[in-house]
Design a protein around this motif. Structure first.
Motif, PDB file in Angstrom:
ATOM      1  N   UNK A   7       0.788  -1.230  -0.068  1.00 40.24           N
ATOM      2  CA  UNK A   7      -0.049  -0.140   0.025  1.00 40.24           C
ATOM      3  C   UNK A   7       0.914   1.255   0.128  1.00 40.24           C
ATOM      4  N   UNK A   8       0.181   2.272  -0.216  1.00 44.11           N
ATOM      5  CA  UNK A   8       0.878   3.868  -0.183  1.00 44.11           C
ATOM      6  C   UNK A   8       1.517   4.037   1.351  1.00 44.11           C
ATOM      7  N   UNK A   9       0.789   3.165   2.434  1.00 42.83           N
ATOM      8  CA  UNK A   9       1.176   3.520   3.617  1.00 42.83           C
ATOM      9  C   UNK A   9       2.429   2.799   4.100  1.00 42.83           C
ATOM     10  N   UNK A  11       4.662   1.653   1.872  1.00 44.18           N
ATOM     11  CA  UNK A  11       5.798   2.540   1.221  1.00 44.18           C
ATOM     12  C   UNK A  11       5.859   3.634   1.914  1.00 44.18           C
ATOM     13  N   UNK A  12       5.342   4.555   2.376  1.00 42.43           N
ATOM     14  CA  UNK A  12       5.457   5.707   3.172  1.00 42.43           C
ATOM     15  C   UNK A  12       6.348   5.377   4.335  1.00 42.43           C
ATOM     16  N   UNK A  13       6.005   4.213   4.981  1.00 45.80           N
ATOM     17  CA  UNK A  13       6.737   3.768   6.235  1.00 45.80           C
ATOM     18  C   UNK A  13       8.353   3.162   5.902  1.00 45.80           C
ATOM     19  N   UNK A  14       8.479   2.861   4.741  1.00 49.21           N
ATOM     20  CA  UNK A  14       9.510   2.390   4.248  1.00 49.21           C
ATOM     21  C   UNK A  14      10.677   3.728   3.955  1.00 49.21           C
ATOM     22  N   UNK A  15       9.963   4.719   3.503  1.00 47.36           N
ATOM     23  CA  UNK A  15      10.733   5.808   3.099  1.00 47.36           C
ATOM     24  C   UNK A  15      11.096   6.549   4.416  1.00 47.36           C
ATOM     25  N   UNK A  16      10.099   6.568   5.311  1.00 44.15           N
ATOM     26  CA  UNK A  16      10.649   6.863   6.647  1.00 44.15           C
ATOM     27  C   UNK A  16      11.851   6.365   7.427  1.00 44.15           C
ATOM     28  N   UNK A  17      11.922   5.071   7.254  1.00 46.79           N
ATOM     29  CA  UNK A  17      12.851   4.214   7.873  1.00 46.79           C
ATOM     30  C   UNK A  17      14.138   4.556   6.956  1.00 46.79           C
ATOM     31  N   UNK A  18      14.225   4.820   5.644  1.00 45.43           N
ATOM     32  CA  UNK A  18      15.192   4.861   4.760  1.00 45.43           C
ATOM     33  C   UNK A  18      15.572   6.380   5.417  1.00 45.43           C
ATOM     34  N   UNK A  19      14.724   7.343   5.322  1.00 39.80           N
ATOM     35  CA  UNK A  19      15.124   8.569   5.884  1.00 39.80           C
ATOM     36  C   UNK A  19      15.803   8.456   7.334  1.00 39.80           C
ATOM     37  N   UNK A  20      15.551   7.920   8.178  1.00 38.31           N
ATOM     38  CA  UNK A  20      16.154   7.975   9.458  1.00 38.31           C
ATOM     39  C   UNK A  20      17.687   7.188   9.356  1.00 38.31           C
ATOM     40  N   UNK A  21      17.602   6.149   8.685  1.00 35.68           N
ATOM     41  CA  UNK A  21      18.906   5.527   8.418  1.00 35.68           C
ATOM     42  C   UNK A  21      19.763   6.364   7.480  1.00 35.68           C
ATOM     43  N   UNK A  22      19.418   7.065   6.459  1.00 32.46           N
ATOM     44  CA  UNK A  22      20.326   7.961   5.785  1.00 32.46           C
ATOM     45  C   UNK A  22      20.865   9.167   6.680  1.00 32.46           C
ATOM     46  N   UNK A  23      19.892   9.584   7.624  1.00 30.84           N
ATOM     47  CA  UNK A  23      20.401  10.596   8.514  1.00 30.84           C
ATOM     48  C   UNK A  23      21.701  10.301   9.228  1.00 30.84           C
TER      49      UNK A  23
END
Length: 52
Positions: A7-9, A11-23
């Motif tokens: 779902x879009x939700x 995908x959004x959660x995965x993007x949030x995890x990626x953002x945190x890891x990338x930070x």
């Protein structure tokens, strides 16, 4: 490897995890990562294959 999300939700959660890891990655790097889209894509593929 084919990468899909339920779902879009999801995908959004995965993007949030990626953002945190990338930070954290950028903190270690010591500067902004101009190639962040490639980093995010690789992270997301690895996460789905359980290699992160």
């Amino acid at each position: 490897m084919r990468v899909t999300y339920d779902s879009a939700a999801d995908l959004a959660e995965t993007l949030r995890r990626a953002e945190a890891a990338h930070g954290q990655y950028e903190e270690q790097l010591g500067h902004p990562d101009p190639d962040w889209p490639t980093w995010y894509a690789q992270y997301m593929v690895q996460e789905q294959s359980n290699t992160t």
